[in-house]
Write a protein that holds these residues in place. Structure first.
Motif, PDB file in Angstrom:
ATOM      1  N   ASN A  13       1.021  -1.213   0.215  1.00  0.00           N
ATOM      2  CA  ASN A  13      -0.391  -0.074  -0.073  1.00  0.00           C
ATOM      3  C   ASN A  13       0.919   1.491   0.417  1.00  0.00           C
ATOM      4  O   ASN A  13       2.363   1.703   0.494  1.00  0.00           O
ATOM      5  CB  ASN A  13      -0.893   0.520   1.401  1.00  0.00           C
ATOM      6  CG  ASN A  13      -1.962  -1.307   1.493  1.00  0.00           C
ATOM      7  OD1 ASN A  13      -2.434  -1.143   0.607  1.00  0.00           O
ATOM      8  ND2 ASN A  13      -1.639  -2.131   2.415  1.00  0.00           N
ATOM      9  N   CYS A  14      -0.007   2.199  -0.624  1.00  0.00           N
ATOM     10  CA  CYS A  14       1.347   3.688  -0.961  1.00  0.00           C
ATOM     11  C   CYS A  14      -0.227   4.679   0.066  1.00  0.00           C
ATOM     12  O   CYS A  14      -1.342   4.828  -1.582  1.00  0.00           O
ATOM     13  CB  CYS A  14       1.707   3.482  -1.822  1.00  0.00           C
ATOM     14  SG  CYS A  14       1.810   5.778  -2.341  1.00  0.00           S
ATOM     15  N   ALA A  15       0.602   5.052   0.220  1.00  0.00           N
ATOM     16  CA  ALA A  15      -1.197   6.758   0.109  1.00  0.00           C
ATOM     17  C   ALA A  15       0.201   8.035  -0.214  1.00  0.00           C
ATOM     18  O   ALA A  15       1.342   8.262   0.006  1.00  0.00           O
ATOM     19  CB  ALA A  15      -1.066   7.488   2.068  1.00  0.00           C
ATOM     20  N   TYR A  16      -0.523   8.819  -1.084  1.00  0.00           N
ATOM     21  CA  TYR A  16      -0.094   9.938  -1.596  1.00  0.00           C
ATOM     22  C   TYR A  16      -0.544  10.751  -0.782  1.00  0.00           C
ATOM     23  O   TYR A  16      -1.690  11.437  -0.675  1.00  0.00           O
ATOM     24  CB  TYR A  16      -0.364   9.714  -3.087  1.00  0.00           C
ATOM     25  CG  TYR A  16      -1.486  10.302  -3.845  1.00  0.00           C
ATOM     26  CD1 TYR A  16      -1.855   8.711  -4.046  1.00  0.00           C
ATOM     27  CD2 TYR A  16      -1.839  11.624  -4.150  1.00  0.00           C
ATOM     28  CE1 TYR A  16      -3.579   8.550  -4.722  1.00  0.00           C
ATOM     29  CE2 TYR A  16      -3.188  10.690  -4.513  1.00  0.00           C
ATOM     30  CZ  TYR A  16      -3.553   9.652  -4.731  1.00  0.00           C
ATOM     31  OH  TYR A  16      -5.082   9.660  -5.693  1.00  0.00           O
ATOM     32  N   ASN A  24      -7.326   4.360  -5.663  1.00  0.00           N
ATOM     33  CA  ASN A  24      -8.579   5.544  -5.321  1.00  0.00           C
ATOM     34  C   ASN A  24      -8.455   6.660  -4.418  1.00  0.00           C
ATOM     35  O   ASN A  24      -7.393   6.502  -3.846  1.00  0.00           O
ATOM     36  CB  ASN A  24      -8.656   4.255  -3.818  1.00  0.00           C
ATOM     37  CG  ASN A  24     -10.024   4.968  -3.247  1.00  0.00           C
ATOM     38  OD1 ASN A  24     -10.760   6.486  -3.095  1.00  0.00           O
ATOM     39  ND2 ASN A  24     -10.609   4.070  -2.309  1.00  0.00           N
ATOM     40  N   VAL A  74      -9.926   8.543  -1.390  1.00  0.00           N
ATOM     41  CA  VAL A  74      -8.227   8.428  -0.212  1.00  0.00           C
ATOM     42  C   VAL A  74      -7.065   8.819  -0.793  1.00  0.00           C
ATOM     43  O   VAL A  74      -6.812   8.562   0.534  1.00  0.00           O
ATOM     44  CB  VAL A  74      -8.884   7.377  -0.137  1.00  0.00           C
ATOM     45  CG1 VAL A  74     -10.442   7.657   0.553  1.00  0.00           C
ATOM     46  CG2 VAL A  74      -8.381   6.294   0.324  1.00  0.00           C
ATOM     47  N   LYS A  75      -6.265   8.957  -1.295  1.00  0.00           N
ATOM     48  CA  LYS A  75      -5.313   9.323  -2.346  1.00  0.00           C
ATOM     49  C   LYS A  75      -4.756   7.887  -1.783  1.00  0.00           C
ATOM     50  O   LYS A  75      -3.255   7.970  -1.081  1.00  0.00           O
ATOM     51  CB  LYS A  75      -4.995  10.745  -1.524  1.00  0.00           C
ATOM     52  CG  LYS A  75      -5.339  11.833  -2.399  1.00  0.00           C
ATOM     53  CD  LYS A  75      -4.927  13.047  -2.111  1.00  0.00           C
ATOM     54  CE  LYS A  75      -5.317  13.213  -0.433  1.00  0.00           C
ATOM     55  NZ  LYS A  75      -4.505  14.845  -0.166  1.00  0.00           N
ATOM     56  N   HIS A  76      -5.149   6.959  -2.479  1.00  0.00           N
ATOM     57  CA  HIS A  76      -4.263   5.578  -1.858  1.00  0.00           C
ATOM     58  C   HIS A  76      -4.199   4.819  -2.915  1.00  0.00           C
ATOM     59  O   HIS A  76      -5.270   4.471  -3.721  1.00  0.00           O
ATOM     60  CB  HIS A  76      -5.590   4.465  -0.618  1.00  0.00           C
ATOM     61  CG  HIS A  76      -4.317   3.542  -0.567  1.00  0.00           C
ATOM     62  ND1 HIS A  76      -4.720   2.542  -1.216  1.00  0.00           N
ATOM     63  CD2 HIS A  76      -3.888   3.021   0.761  1.00  0.00           C
ATOM     64  CE1 HIS A  76      -4.413   1.423  -0.746  1.00  0.00           C
ATOM     65  NE2 HIS A  76      -3.759   2.279  -0.033  1.00  0.00           N
ATOM     66  N   SER A  83      -3.063   1.077  -4.491  1.00  0.00           N
ATOM     67  CA  SER A  83      -2.300  -0.062  -4.093  1.00  0.00           C
ATOM     68  C   SER A  83      -1.654  -1.391  -5.324  1.00  0.00           C
ATOM     69  O   SER A  83      -1.788  -0.953  -6.769  1.00  0.00           O
ATOM     70  CB  SER A  83      -3.316  -0.808  -3.378  1.00  0.00           C
ATOM     71  OG  SER A  83      -4.129  -1.666  -4.523  1.00  0.00           O
TER      72      SER A  83
END
Lengths: 113, 114
Positions: free
Chosen positions: A22-25, A67, A70-72, A74
């Motif tokens: 996972n990665c959140a930007y 996504n 939610v700025k996500h 994967s």
């Protein structure tokens, strides 16, 4: 780029299982995203990319999901193999930054035999 | 490796000495980049070039200069190396500068400043 601690988050996965990284930007203006794989002593290697007008893209054994709400981001790796052991980085670009990439801190994937 | 060669691959140098890292590409790509990679900071852009003799600064450009006299070569110079510049340096290339154009990386140059 994001500042993270010296110790990368680590994902341990059994050989043959599926992996999800996972990665959140942070930049809502980013419109292009890339996943890179980096093996020890080597440069980042392009895996797969996705533009913001898509929410899913598939490659060989890999799928990227985006996504934007939610700025996500994967990365899913199917049937993980020992050769998949590496550090995986997400990167984003777009908006005022143009094509200059901003990298996430990375996730180490360890594949157990 | 997307036709990118970095040299030297490993170097140890003393504080205060000048150092030049070379990136050579065989892809005829217009854009070239220099990144550094450090634990705790990931990959950070130092300088980039959008054509021969056209360069611009990245987020960590202090202490570094670059030159691009030919499409295929992009040089990174540390005028007076400091211990804080001990790092792994990666050259990268892309065909165009617009968002959505994949950036490919070289194999890296390990620099130690003692």
């Amino acid at each position: 780029g994001e500042n993270v601690g010296l110790h990368l988050p680590t994902l341990s996965v059994q050989e043959g299982d599926n992996s999800i990284i996972n990665c959140a930007y942070s930049n809502s203006a980013s419109d292009y995203f890339i996943w890179y794989k980096q093996e020890s002593g080597k440069g980042p290697q392009f895996i797969i990319d996705i533009r913001s007008n898509m929410d899913k893209r598939q490659g060989q054994r890999v799928t990227v999901l985006l996504n934007k709400t939610v700025k996500h981001l994967s990365l899913q790796i199917a049937a993980t193999q020992p050769g998949d052991s590496a550090v995986y980085f997400c990167a984003e670009s777009g908006g005022a930054a143009g094509n200059k990439l901003t990298f996430g801190g990375g996730t180490r994937v360890l594949v157990k035999p | 490796d997307a036709g990118i060669t970095q040299s030297p691959r490993h170097k140890v140098t003393e504080t205060g000495t000048p150092v030049t890292l070379r990136c050579h590409q065989t892809e005829n790509h217009r854009y070239m980049y220099w990144y550094r990679q450090d634990p705790g900071h990931g990959l950070r852009l130092i300088h980039y070039s959008y054509g021969v003799k056209d360069t611009d600064k990245g987020e960590v450009s202090d202490g570094y200069s670059v030159s691009r006299s030919k499409t295929e070569d992009f040089l990174l110079t540390l005028e007076s190396a400091t211990s804080s510049q001990t790092s792994v340096y990666f050259c990268a290339i892309s065909d165009t500068g617009g968002t959505g154009n994949t950036i490919y990386f070289g194999e890296g140059s390990w620099l130690t400043v003692v």
